[in-house]
Write a protein that holds these residues in place. Sequence first.
Motif, mmCIF file in Angstrom:
data_model
loop_
_atom_site.group_PDB
_atom_site.id
_atom_site.type_symbol
_atom_site.label_atom_id
_atom_site.label_comp_id
_atom_site.label_asym_id
_atom_site.label_seq_id
_atom_site.Cartn_x
_atom_site.Cartn_y
_atom_site.Cartn_z
ATOM 1 N N VAL A 170 -7.240 2.536 3.065
ATOM 2 C CA VAL A 170 -6.372 1.696 2.234
ATOM 3 C C VAL A 170 -4.908 2.009 2.547
ATOM 4 O O VAL A 170 -4.076 1.100 2.652
ATOM 5 N N LEU A 171 -4.594 3.279 2.729
ATOM 6 C CA LEU A 171 -3.227 3.665 3.082
ATOM 7 C C LEU A 171 -2.820 3.059 4.421
ATOM 8 O O LEU A 171 -1.701 2.562 4.575
ATOM 9 N N ARG A 172 -3.725 3.096 5.391
ATOM 10 C CA ARG A 172 -3.420 2.501 6.702
ATOM 11 C C ARG A 172 -3.202 0.998 6.572
ATOM 12 O O ARG A 172 -2.304 0.430 7.199
ATOM 13 N N GLN A 173 -4.008 0.351 5.737
ATOM 14 C CA GLN A 173 -3.854 -1.089 5.533
ATOM 15 C C GLN A 173 -2.506 -1.396 4.884
ATOM 16 O O GLN A 173 -1.809 -2.328 5.291
ATOM 17 N N LEU A 174 -2.123 -0.627 3.887
ATOM 18 C CA LEU A 174 -0.815 -0.818 3.250
ATOM 19 C C LEU A 174 0.317 -0.599 4.242
ATOM 20 O O LEU A 174 1.289 -1.354 4.274
ATOM 21 N N ALA A 175 0.197 0.441 5.049
ATOM 22 C CA ALA A 175 1.229 0.718 6.050
ATOM 23 C C ALA A 175 1.377 -0.442 7.020
ATOM 24 O O ALA A 175 2.491 -0.821 7.394
#
Length: 103
Positions: A89-94
Amino acid sequence: MNTKKETTRELIEKLAPLIWKDRQREAEHYADMHSRKRPPWYFINVNHPTIKRLYLRYLQKSLNGAPLKAPIGDLDRVKFELSLLHPAVLRQLAEEYKQEETQ
């Protein structure tokens, strides 16, 4: 193209200021409209018993290993909330924030 996969901590450190700025912009928008209805400032209710345990654990040992004192600042609060999200999820937000920067 950078092929290095960022660590969870690196993603959190990169995303927290961007998300915090978004929250500030949104708060200013609603204040300018003199609206009584405003979106919640934080993602997560730290008074929930399960979340409270995680929050207290985070205060004891934050991302850099140092203890924090409550109440923590807004940026540290965003980092705590991001620390609860899955790395995917963090990678997607980034990726989404990166796309916004290029537009």
